[in-house]
Motif scaffolding. Structure first.
Motif, PDB file in Angstrom:
ATOM      1  N   UNK A 201       7.236 -10.319   5.948  1.00  0.00           N
ATOM      2  CA  UNK A 201       6.600  -9.040   5.619  1.00  0.00           C
ATOM      3  C   UNK A 201       5.100  -9.177   5.367  1.00  0.00           C
ATOM      4  N   UNK A 202       4.522 -10.341   5.672  1.00  0.00           N
ATOM      5  CA  UNK A 202       3.082 -10.542   5.547  1.00  0.00           C
ATOM      6  C   UNK A 202       2.509 -10.918   6.907  1.00  0.00           C
ATOM      7  N   UNK A 203       1.189 -10.883   7.009  1.00  0.00           N
ATOM      8  CA  UNK A 203       0.501 -11.235   8.241  1.00  0.00           C
ATOM      9  C   UNK A 203      -0.509 -12.338   7.973  1.00  0.00           C
ATOM     10  N   UNK A 204      -0.892 -13.051   9.041  1.00  0.00           N
ATOM     11  CA  UNK A 204      -1.944 -14.056   8.912  1.00  0.00           C
ATOM     12  C   UNK A 204      -3.218 -13.406   8.385  1.00  0.00           C
ATOM     13  N   UNK A 205      -3.845 -14.063   7.434  1.00  0.00           N
ATOM     14  CA  UNK A 205      -5.070 -13.544   6.854  1.00  0.00           C
ATOM     15  C   UNK A 205      -4.858 -12.629   5.666  1.00  0.00           C
ATOM     16  N   UNK A 206      -3.604 -12.278   5.385  1.00  0.00           N
ATOM     17  CA  UNK A 206      -3.327 -11.368   4.266  1.00  0.00           C
ATOM     18  C   UNK A 206      -3.524 -12.081   2.934  1.00  0.00           C
ATOM     19  N   UNK A 207      -4.079 -11.377   1.956  1.00  0.00           N
ATOM     20  CA  UNK A 207      -4.266 -11.902   0.608  1.00  0.00           C
ATOM     21  C   UNK A 207      -2.973 -11.694  -0.185  1.00  0.00           C
ATOM     22  N   UNK A 208      -2.545 -12.728  -0.895  1.00  0.00           N
ATOM     23  CA  UNK A 208      -1.305 -12.656  -1.672  1.00  0.00           C
ATOM     24  C   UNK A 208      -1.593 -12.752  -3.165  1.00  0.00           C
ATOM     25  N   UNK A 209      -0.674 -12.172  -3.944  1.00  0.00           N
ATOM     26  CA  UNK A 209      -0.689 -12.329  -5.396  1.00  0.00           C
ATOM     27  C   UNK A 209       0.625 -12.978  -5.812  1.00  0.00           C
ATOM     28  N   UNK A 210       0.510 -14.106  -6.492  1.00  0.00           N
ATOM     29  CA  UNK A 210       1.708 -14.820  -6.936  1.00  0.00           C
ATOM     30  C   UNK A 210       2.584 -13.968  -7.812  1.00  0.00           C
ATOM     31  N   UNK A 211       3.873 -13.907  -7.499  1.00  0.00           N
ATOM     32  CA  UNK A 211       4.832 -13.144  -8.302  1.00  0.00           C
ATOM     33  C   UNK A 211       4.913 -11.684  -7.924  1.00  0.00           C
ATOM     34  N   UNK A 212       4.072 -11.222  -6.984  1.00  0.00           N
ATOM     35  CA  UNK A 212       4.066  -9.809  -6.649  1.00  0.00           C
ATOM     36  C   UNK A 212       4.174  -9.528  -5.154  1.00  0.00           C
ATOM     37  N   UNK A 213       3.397 -10.221  -4.336  1.00  0.00           N
ATOM     38  CA  UNK A 213       3.436  -9.974  -2.890  1.00  0.00           C
ATOM     39  C   UNK A 213       4.775 -10.436  -2.315  1.00  0.00           C
ATOM     40  N   UNK A 214       5.420  -9.560  -1.562  1.00  0.00           N
ATOM     41  CA  UNK A 214       6.690  -9.921  -0.911  1.00  0.00           C
ATOM     42  C   UNK A 214       6.368 -10.654   0.393  1.00  0.00           C
ATOM     43  N   UNK A 215       6.819 -11.899   0.485  1.00  0.00           N
ATOM     44  CA  UNK A 215       6.582 -12.724   1.673  1.00  0.00           C
ATOM     45  C   UNK A 215       7.618 -12.438   2.754  1.00  0.00           C
ATOM     46  N   UNK A 216       8.880 -12.272   2.343  1.00  0.00           N
ATOM     47  CA  UNK A 216       9.959 -12.073   3.321  1.00  0.00           C
ATOM     48  C   UNK A 216      11.133 -11.388   2.666  1.00  0.00           C
TER      49      UNK A 216
END
Length: 219
Positions: A201-216
């Motif tokens: 559910x993320x794309x290359x270059x996307x900024x993530x937040x630990x514990x919040x951004x859904x990766x998959x």
């Protein structure tokens, strides 16, 4: 917002050094224009380390069908690959997150489950985005077993500047999604190896937040 335990001693030592330095200069070099420059440089260095060891409070929404980001940073790899250490050459989907020195460096559990496997490996200090850093750098390998038997592998990888990987988990320990499991100092990378049926559910270059951004989302 709190200061992470890994940085408290270092920050105290830096504060005492800079305080002593500038206090001494105030008596030995009164009126010298470079006094202000030394003070400014001291403040910049101290606040750089202060922001590096920040530990923000995060609202975690636990979801057993999702894999959440284990770290703040930027997605630099999304690809099918093989994993040899634990999965013995089986295909997985790799998602890698690069953590720069300005990111929060707390590592969080991507899922709720049981720590099925843990290993620490000494190694090199190639730059974190180097293709061989995943297998040749200092690193840890952690495998989470979910309640349905699904396994997720995560790897903490030291970078060129990161010289210490910290972890707070062990094999056969039950962990909760979003809770802290480790910390990497001064720039690094985290790799996730997910099942082939996981929906990324993320794309290359996307900024993530630990514990919040859904990766998959798990199949």
């Amino acid at each position: 917002m709190t200061i992470h335990k890994e940085g408290r001693v270092l920050l105290l030592v830096l504060f005492l050094i800079f305080f002593g330095l500038n206090f001494g200069l105030n008596y030995l070099a009164v009126g010298q224009p470079w006094q202000a420059i030394v003070l400014a440089i001291s403040a910049i260095i101290f606040f750089f380390f202060l922001q590096f060891f920040r530990n923000p409070t995060r609202k975690i929404e636990i979801n057993e069908k999702q894999v959440i980001a284990p770290a703040d940073g930027k997605v630099v790899v999304i690809e099918k690959t093989t994993e040899d250490e634990y999965f013995k050459g089986a295909e997985r989907i790799q998602v890698s997150i690069f953590m720069s020195p300005i990111n929060v460096h707390v590592n969080r559990n991507p899922v709720t489950g049981l720590i099925k496997y843990f290993r620490y490996h000494k190694g090199k200090y190639l730059v974190a985005w180097h293709p061989k850093s995943s297998t040749e750098n200092e690193r840890t390998t952690i495998v989470y077993e979910l309640h349905k038997g699904v396994e997720i592998l995560i790897r903490q990888i030291a970078g060129a500047a990161a010289r210490r990987i910290c972890w707070y988990i062990k094999e056969e320990q039950s962990v909760i999604q979003g809770k802290e499991f480790g910390f990497i100092k001064f720039g690094s990378r985290v790799d996730l190896f997910l099942p082939l049926d996981a929906k990324i559910t993320v794309e290359n270059g996307q900024i993530t937040k630990g514990g919040q951004t859904v990766i998959a989302e798990l199949g």
